[in-house]
Each structure stands twice: as C-alpha cells, then as structure tokens.
Write an enzyme that holds these catalytic residues in place. Sequence first.
Site, short mmCIF file in Angstrom:
data_model
loop_
_atom_site.label_atom_id
_atom_site.label_comp_id
_atom_site.label_asym_id
_atom_site.label_seq_id
_atom_site.Cartn_x
_atom_site.Cartn_y
_atom_site.Cartn_z
N TYR A 53 -20.75 5.64 1.06
CA TYR A 53 -19.85 6.72 0.65
C TYR A 53 -20.68 7.95 0.27
O TYR A 53 -21.06 8.14 -0.89
CB TYR A 53 -18.96 6.29 -0.50
CG TYR A 53 -17.91 5.27 -0.13
CD1 TYR A 53 -17.64 4.96 1.20
CD2 TYR A 53 -17.18 4.60 -1.12
CE1 TYR A 53 -16.68 4.03 1.54
CE2 TYR A 53 -16.20 3.67 -0.78
CZ TYR A 53 -15.96 3.39 0.55
OH TYR A 53 -15.00 2.46 0.89
N HIS A 128 -18.92 -4.72 4.32
CA HIS A 128 -18.04 -3.59 4.64
C HIS A 128 -17.29 -3.77 5.96
O HIS A 128 -16.12 -3.37 6.09
CB HIS A 128 -18.86 -2.30 4.67
CG HIS A 128 -18.08 -1.08 4.34
ND1 HIS A 128 -18.65 0.04 3.77
CD2 HIS A 128 -16.78 -0.78 4.47
CE1 HIS A 128 -17.73 0.97 3.59
NE2 HIS A 128 -16.59 0.51 4.01
N SER A 208 -6.90 2.57 1.88
CA SER A 208 -5.95 3.60 2.30
C SER A 208 -4.52 3.13 2.03
O SER A 208 -3.66 3.16 2.91
CB SER A 208 -6.13 3.93 3.80
OG SER A 208 -5.51 5.14 4.14
N PRO A 209 -4.22 2.71 0.79
CA PRO A 209 -2.92 2.12 0.48
C PRO A 209 -1.75 3.09 0.51
O PRO A 209 -0.59 2.66 0.51
CB PRO A 209 -3.11 1.56 -0.93
CG PRO A 209 -4.14 2.46 -1.53
CD PRO A 209 -5.09 2.78 -0.41
N LEU A 210 -2.04 4.39 0.55
CA LEU A 210 -0.97 5.38 0.54
C LEU A 210 -0.73 5.97 1.92
O LEU A 210 -0.14 7.05 2.04
CB LEU A 210 -1.29 6.49 -0.46
CG LEU A 210 -1.42 6.02 -1.92
CD1 LEU A 210 -1.85 7.18 -2.82
CD2 LEU A 210 -0.12 5.41 -2.41
N GLY A 211 -1.19 5.30 2.96
CA GLY A 211 -1.00 5.78 4.32
C GLY A 211 0.47 6.07 4.62
O GLY A 211 1.34 5.25 4.41
#
Length: 294
Positions: A53, A128, A208-211
């Site tokens: 990151y 990863h 990316s849970p709010l996609g």
Amino acid sequence: MQYRTIGQTPVSAIGLGAMPLSIEHRPDETRAMATVHAALDAGVTLIDTADSYHWHAGEAGHNELLIARALARYGGDTSHVLVATKGGRGRPGDGSWTVNATAAHLKQAAEASAKRLGVDAIGLYQLHKPDPAVPWAESIGALRELLDAGTIRAAGISNVTTAQIRQAHQILGDGLVSVQNQYSPTIRDSEPELRLSEQLGLAFLPWSPLGGISRSSLDGPSGPTSIGTAFHRIAAERGVSPQQIALAWLLARSPAMIPVPGASRPASITDSAEAVELTLSTQELVELEDVLPG
C-alpha cells in the site's frame, strides 16, 4: 462498538481499511493521522494494511510505517488493536500491481513488515494474492513456517477460491483465521467462500465492501457509484448514510463478516463505525437482497 472474533482475538465488527491513506490521491500526513485516530476514538480495533500500500517506487511499507506512527502518537491505549498486514504483492510505481508469493519472498516480506510495524510478531499476516507462478502449497507452506517461527501469530489468505481455502486450512489448521475477498452490494461472487469461511470458523474480511455505494480507492477520482438504489432509499428513511446501510447489510449477511471499509478522512471512518448500531428489519433485508446494477 460491537465485536466479532478473528481466531481467538476479539475485534471491532467494523475495521479500518488503511490503503487510501498511502496510495494515489492520498491525504497529507496530518489528515491521515487524524483518520486513524478517529477510527480508534470510534472503537475500531482492527486496522488492515499491506506492504504494497504505497504510491511511488521505493515506498514499500509506506502504509505500515504510517499506521505504526499513528498508533504511537495516539493518546490512549492501543494494546488491544489488531494490525493485520499482507504480503505477496508489489507496486513498481507506475500504477500497476505485481504478485510474488514465493516462500522466500513471503518470509522476507513478513520479517520486514514486523520491523516496520515495530512488533515482535505480526498479529495477523495475510497472503495478499495467489501467485500463478508458484504452487499454492508452497506459498501456504511459507505461512506455516512463519507461524512456527513466531514471526506471525495468525495467518489469513486473500483473493482465494474455496479449493484454496480448503487446502490452506489443511496445511495451517487453527493457524488460518481469516479470508479476505472482494464482497459488496454489487459484487457477491465470493458467496461460496463466505459460507465456507463460516463452516470452518474463519473470519471473512470483505475488501471494497462499499462497492456500488462509494467509489473504491482503486477506481480513481472518477470512479462510478450507484444512486437511487434501495440502499439510498432506506438510508434516507433512516436518516443515515447509504454507506452505513451497506455495512449494516454486510454485518447481517454472516456472523463471520467483518467489513474493513477504506477511509481517508476522519468523518468517513466515524460514519462507518456507527453502522454497528443499525439493525435492519426483515423487510429491509429483503429489499436489499437484489443485486445492484453495475
């Protein structure tokens, strides 16, 4: 704050995805620090990072070092915070992502991550991404060696199939505690992996849970978001953000689910953390079941 468990460790039901603090379009350090501190103030005890990151070439570990500084500068107790990091990917500085999951690389990367985080043993170390050039058993074997050496306390795997989860579980046993795959209102392809995680007692950390609700940091500043969905309508009725509704929906999907939404502003993670207080009705869950348009 409500809590769920990763292995034997209780963590906040909502974590902080720290990637936006270090990649492209990242905030300055003052705002980044404030974001981490806001998460801690809100009761967040899970922070998700990775050695890859970062933005520019030669910055490997930027996010890990940032998290270590933020924890050190926080005025309260942080001994209960689980920092989960990852290894096996790289960023050459041109915006692309590489994969290297050889045993030698993973062991070296884990040792470097522990040093940057300032810990004797990493609380949760995650592979990863599977490396198509390396046998899966070899990569998982490296995690086994890291566990046995005490370099890491627990292992996780990311971007994996059910077959890979089963094989990793056979090799790692109780040392495997989590799966991190993409899962959101619009992307639910990992439903089989979620259900298998439940069966095996593994935490499922959707990235990316709010996609479909919020733009991902991977999308760039012009990334699309959906509007006018049931998530937005119910949010308006409830007087909360659509992001809170999405996170509450994820929490209701499974007791194994621990979302780690990304944030680059204090207000964002504060809002996300408040999702643990929402209980969606049966009717609302039915309305949210339909997959959002891409």
